[in-house]
Design a protein around this motif. Structure first.
Motif, PDB file in Angstrom:
ATOM      1  N   UNK A 168       0.972  -1.250  -0.024  1.00 25.07           N
ATOM      2  CA  UNK A 168       0.025   0.069   0.052  1.00 25.07           C
ATOM      3  C   UNK A 168       0.827   1.117  -0.008  1.00 25.07           C
ATOM      4  N   UNK A 169       1.960   1.085   0.665  1.00 31.17           N
ATOM      5  CA  UNK A 169       2.951   2.349   0.882  1.00 31.17           C
ATOM      6  C   UNK A 169       3.378   2.576  -0.615  1.00 31.17           C
ATOM      7  N   UNK A 170       3.960   1.600  -1.292  1.00 34.01           N
ATOM      8  CA  UNK A 170       4.456   1.661  -2.683  1.00 34.01           C
ATOM      9  C   UNK A 170       3.466   2.023  -3.626  1.00 34.01           C
ATOM     10  N   UNK A 171       2.264   1.558  -3.554  1.00 33.67           N
ATOM     11  CA  UNK A 171       1.250   2.244  -4.479  1.00 33.67           C
ATOM     12  C   UNK A 171       0.993   3.425  -4.154  1.00 33.67           C
ATOM     13  N   UNK A 172       0.665   3.833  -3.022  1.00 35.05           N
ATOM     14  CA  UNK A 172       0.332   5.318  -2.690  1.00 35.05           C
ATOM     15  C   UNK A 172       1.386   6.396  -2.928  1.00 35.05           C
ATOM     16  N   UNK A 173       2.459   5.757  -2.938  1.00 32.22           N
ATOM     17  CA  UNK A 173       3.906   6.620  -3.279  1.00 32.22           C
ATOM     18  C   UNK A 173       4.293   6.659  -4.827  1.00 32.22           C
ATOM     19  N   UNK A 174       3.328   5.752  -5.366  1.00 34.25           N
ATOM     20  CA  UNK A 174       3.875   5.545  -6.882  1.00 34.25           C
ATOM     21  C   UNK A 174       5.185   5.185  -7.310  1.00 34.25           C
ATOM     22  N   UNK A 175       5.814   3.942  -6.411  1.00 28.77           N
ATOM     23  CA  UNK A 175       7.090   3.577  -6.358  1.00 28.77           C
ATOM     24  C   UNK A 175       7.166   2.474  -7.421  1.00 28.77           C
ATOM     25  N   UNK A 176       8.422   2.381  -8.105  1.00 27.69           N
ATOM     26  CA  UNK A 176       8.677   0.989  -8.843  1.00 27.69           C
ATOM     27  C   UNK A 176       7.597   0.407  -9.726  1.00 27.69           C
ATOM     28  N   UNK A 177       6.865  -0.611  -9.413  1.00 30.95           N
ATOM     29  CA  UNK A 177       5.844  -1.274 -10.084  1.00 30.95           C
ATOM     30  C   UNK A 177       4.602  -0.214 -10.410  1.00 30.95           C
ATOM     31  N   UNK A 178       4.541   0.490  -9.535  1.00 25.34           N
ATOM     32  CA  UNK A 178       3.152   1.591  -9.232  1.00 25.34           C
ATOM     33  C   UNK A 178       3.326   2.469  -9.748  1.00 25.34           C
ATOM     34  N   UNK A 179       4.632   3.094 -10.320  1.00 33.07           N
ATOM     35  CA  UNK A 179       5.043   4.285 -10.803  1.00 33.07           C
ATOM     36  C   UNK A 179       4.424   4.291 -12.571  1.00 33.07           C
ATOM     37  N   UNK A 180       4.693   5.496 -13.149  1.00 33.85           N
ATOM     38  CA  UNK A 180       4.215   5.675 -14.400  1.00 33.85           C
ATOM     39  C   UNK A 180       5.013   4.588 -15.560  1.00 33.85           C
ATOM     40  N   UNK A 181       5.983   3.979 -14.993  1.00 31.52           N
ATOM     41  CA  UNK A 181       6.605   3.348 -16.082  1.00 31.52           C
ATOM     42  C   UNK A 181       6.089   1.548 -16.310  1.00 31.52           C
ATOM     43  N   UNK A 182       5.116   1.375 -15.435  1.00 33.81           N
ATOM     44  CA  UNK A 182       4.483   0.018 -15.781  1.00 33.81           C
ATOM     45  C   UNK A 182       3.020   0.340 -15.868  1.00 33.81           C
ATOM     46  N   UNK A 183       2.483  -0.541 -16.589  1.00 31.78           N
ATOM     47  CA  UNK A 183       0.783  -0.231 -17.030  1.00 31.78           C
ATOM     48  C   UNK A 183      -0.160  -0.791 -15.725  1.00 31.78           C
TER      49      UNK A 183
END
Length: 192
Positions: A168-183
């Motif tokens: 949830x932390x990574x998703x909220x912060x749009x980190x890594x997989x959850x950032x703009x690079x990945x669909x």
């Protein structure tokens, strides 16, 4: 008789309160974040269902992908409770190479502590373990920083809530997989 029941009740209550206090202790370590200077990562606590066997320390010979390593002994270790996107296919999945490189940076050529949950191995014969290096809980670090996602396979679920919170932390912060690079935009497609 009544006095004995009261004393027994007080004794049971005292034991329960002591046990409850012991289980609520948490150990917190500072870890380096992929996109942020520092973050807090929770390591397994006494409230987890991990066995109290002696920790195993081994040298990592090579990193296979973002969630699997080979030890100096030749044994392969699959990280419990997490999954990374697939690296070993014709066209690697989004962020698979970054997950591999981060895992490599963290553990390759280093002594790691392996901690067992319930199962010894998976259906491929790989050891199933939580991995620590220099005080860092590697499984959680990879999820919290968006290199991996939470993936539970009962009965090995002692730290699953920690991994879900880290995701949830990574998703909220749009980190890594959850950032703009990945669909990947819907974590329900990933979380088991």
């Amino acid at each position: 008789m009544k006095k004995q029941l009261i004393l027994l009740g007080l004794l049971i209550l005292s034991f329960y309160l002591i046990l409850l206090g012991w289980q609520q202790e948490k150990t917190v370590v500072k870890t380096q974040s992929y996109e942020k200077p520092t973050i807090e990562a929770i390591v397994p606590t006494s409230e987890s269902t991990l066995t109290d066997d002696v920790d195993e320390t081994f040298l990592v010979k090579r990193v296979i992908d973002g969630d699997t390593v080979e030890l100096e002994t030749g044994a392969k270790v699959r990280y419990i409770g997490i999954n990374t996107t697939e690296l070993h296919k014709k066209i690697p999945d989004c962020f698979a190479e970054e997950a591999y490189e981060e895992n490599r940076r963290l553990v390759e050529g280093k002594a790691v502590i392996l901690k067992k949950d319930i199962s010894e191995t998976d259906k491929y014969g790989r050891l199933l373990r939580y991995v620590y290096v220099d005080g860092l809980f590697v499984n959680d670090h990879l999820v919290r920083n968006g290199f991996a996602y939470s993936s539970s396979y009962p009965p090995d679920i002692a730290n699953q809530q920690i991994f879900r919170e880290s995701q949830r932390y990574a998703e909220t912060n749009k980190t890594g997989l959850w950032g703009s690079l990945c669909p990947i935009k819907d974590s329900r497609r990933l979380v088991k």
